[in-house]
Design a protein around this motif. Structure first.
Motif, short mmCIF file in Angstrom:
data_model
loop_
_atom_site.label_atom_id
_atom_site.label_comp_id
_atom_site.label_asym_id
_atom_site.label_seq_id
_atom_site.Cartn_x
_atom_site.Cartn_y
_atom_site.Cartn_z
N LEU A 1 5.81 14.66 -5.37
CA LEU A 1 5.96 13.21 -5.33
C LEU A 1 4.63 12.52 -5.08
O LEU A 1 4.31 11.52 -5.72
CB LEU A 1 6.98 12.81 -4.27
N VAL A 2 3.85 13.05 -4.13
CA VAL A 2 2.55 12.45 -3.82
C VAL A 2 1.64 12.48 -5.05
O VAL A 2 0.99 11.48 -5.38
CB VAL A 2 1.87 13.18 -2.64
N GLY A 3 1.61 13.61 -5.75
CA GLY A 3 0.79 13.72 -6.95
C GLY A 3 1.26 12.78 -8.05
O GLY A 3 0.45 12.10 -8.68
N PHE A 4 2.56 12.73 -8.26
CA PHE A 4 3.13 11.89 -9.32
C PHE A 4 2.90 10.41 -9.05
O PHE A 4 2.50 9.65 -9.93
CB PHE A 4 4.62 12.18 -9.44
N PHE A 5 3.14 9.99 -7.81
CA PHE A 5 2.95 8.58 -7.46
C PHE A 5 1.47 8.21 -7.46
O PHE A 5 1.12 7.06 -7.75
CB PHE A 5 3.57 8.29 -6.09
N SER A 6 0.60 9.15 -7.13
CA SER A 6 -0.85 8.88 -7.18
C SER A 6 -1.29 8.65 -8.63
O SER A 6 -2.14 7.80 -8.89
CB SER A 6 -1.63 10.05 -6.58
N LEU B 1 -1.84 2.65 10.55
CA LEU B 1 -0.60 1.89 10.70
C LEU B 1 -0.77 0.44 10.26
O LEU B 1 0.15 -0.16 9.70
CB LEU B 1 -0.13 1.95 12.17
N ARG B 2 -1.96 -0.11 10.51
CA ARG B 2 -2.23 -1.49 10.09
C ARG B 2 -2.15 -1.62 8.57
O ARG B 2 -1.56 -2.55 8.05
CB ARG B 2 -3.63 -1.91 10.58
N LEU B 3 -2.72 -0.65 7.87
CA LEU B 3 -2.72 -0.69 6.41
C LEU B 3 -1.31 -0.49 5.85
O LEU B 3 -0.92 -1.14 4.88
CB LEU B 3 -3.65 0.41 5.86
N ILE B 4 -0.55 0.39 6.48
CA ILE B 4 0.83 0.61 6.05
C ILE B 4 1.67 -0.65 6.28
O ILE B 4 2.50 -1.02 5.43
CB ILE B 4 1.45 1.82 6.79
N ASN B 5 1.45 -1.30 7.42
CA ASN B 5 2.20 -2.54 7.72
C ASN B 5 1.93 -3.62 6.70
O ASN B 5 2.83 -4.38 6.31
CB ASN B 5 1.84 -3.04 9.13
N ILE B 6 0.67 -3.70 6.25
CA ILE B 6 0.30 -4.70 5.24
C ILE B 6 1.09 -4.46 3.96
O ILE B 6 1.64 -5.40 3.36
CB ILE B 6 -1.22 -4.65 4.96
N THR C 1 1.01 4.38 1.54
CA THR C 1 2.37 3.97 1.12
C THR C 1 3.01 5.04 0.25
O THR C 1 4.20 5.34 0.39
CB THR C 1 2.31 2.63 0.35
N VAL C 2 2.21 5.61 -0.64
CA VAL C 2 2.68 6.72 -1.48
C VAL C 2 3.15 7.89 -0.61
O VAL C 2 4.23 8.47 -0.83
CB VAL C 2 1.56 7.19 -2.44
N ILE D 1 5.91 1.85 -7.33
CA ILE D 1 4.46 2.06 -7.12
C ILE D 1 3.63 1.25 -8.10
O ILE D 1 2.68 0.55 -7.71
CB ILE D 1 4.11 3.56 -7.24
N VAL D 2 3.96 1.33 -9.40
CA VAL D 2 3.15 0.63 -10.40
C VAL D 2 3.35 -0.89 -10.32
O VAL D 2 2.40 -1.66 -10.53
CB VAL D 2 3.45 1.13 -11.84
#
Length: 282
Positions: free
Chosen positions: A158-163, A2-7, A112-113, A79-80
């Motif tokens: 979506l996860v694969g594409f955004f990765s 959650l800390r990383l997502i908040n950042i 985030t992805v 994302i990019v």
């Protein structure tokens, strides 16, 4: 976690372009409902798209996830650009100075992805459920909640594409060039696919199967294979096809092998992103 997502979301909150693109993306997802308003009244011919069965359960899960997946390029830009801004505004270096490890940095992007993909999937689920309840001819619970594997396939796609986009953003550092690289890769896959068709053109039968058996292992092709086009599955299209002597025998189901291939590529993209970042002198 959650800390990383908040950042990450704190950064996105102060990025106007990302907010605008996200609003456009989710606005377009909602606009799928506008398909129901498409009507053609030409003399005695009256055509209402919603009455052709596109919003019938369980077909709606297939149709809407396929249509929504087309819009994923808007979130790709988020994302990019999210990655490119790290280099432009020196926030990547500052995060590392403040104690964030490179592994945590990549994980924050990957989380985030996942959140973007999860919100998108939930959004499509709600829109589809509402449209189905309004327009579907079938409202039994067993029918409504069948074929939900298309939502799982949509999420993984979506996860694969955004990765992939995240990896290109780290590799190239410029959002415009990263998107261009994605398009170039798509063209390369298409050219190679055409080359395979030309190579196997002399086969008396099974050309399509031979090409597909090879192309299914390419990243963008594997993602495309997760949700196959739904139009030829529609009853009205099948009726017309039968009248002209055509018969569709296509497999529209979500294939476990395709899911595993996309998950494999997702792992490769995230690991390669970490390896690239770890190797660079920032």
């Amino acid at each position: 976690m959650l800390r990383l997502i908040n950042i990450e979301f704190h950064k996105l909150k102060h990025n106007r372009a990302s907010k605008i693109l996200s609003i456009i993306y989710f606005g377009l997802l909602t606009s799928i409902a506008l398909i129901a308003a498409i009507k053609f009244d030409i003399g005695p011919i009256k055509f209402h798209l919603a009455e052709q069965g596109i919003f019938n359960f369980p077909y709606i899960w297939h149709f809407n996830t396929y249509m929504a997946a087309i819009l994923k390029f808007f979130l790709l830009l988020v994302i990019v650009s999210m990655m490119a801004n790290e280099y432009s505004y020196k926030t990547l270096k500052q995060n590392l100075i403040d104690g964030l490890s490179k592994k945590e940095f990549i994980l924050s992007k990957f989380y985030t992805v996942i959140v973007f993909a999860l919100i998108s999937t939930l959004f499509v689920f709600i829109v589809s459920l509402i449209l189905g309840l309004v327009y579907s001819d079938f409202n039994e619970l067993s029918i409504i909640f069948s074929d939900l594997e298309y939502l799982i396939a949509f999420f993984i796609k979506l996860v694969g594409f955004f990765s992939f986009g995240l990896f290109l953003g780290i590799l190239i550092k410029r959002s415009a060039f990263a998107v261009a690289a994605m398009i170039v890769w798509l063209i390369v896959e298409s050219i190679f696919k055409g080359y395979l068709y030309w190579t196997f053109k002399d086969l008396k039968s099974g050309t399509e199967e031979a090409v597909s058996s090879i192309m299914q292992f390419f990243p963008l092709e594997s993602m495309a294979n997760l949700i196959k086009e739904p139009f030829t599955r529609l009853g009205a299209v099948k009726s017309v096809a039968n009248q002209i002597g055509e018969n569709f025998t296509k497999d529209y189901s979500v294939n476990l092998l395709n899911i595993l291939i996309v998950l494999f590529w997702t792992f490769i993209f995230i690991y390669a992103s970490y390896a690239l970042l770890k190797k660079r002198d920032l």
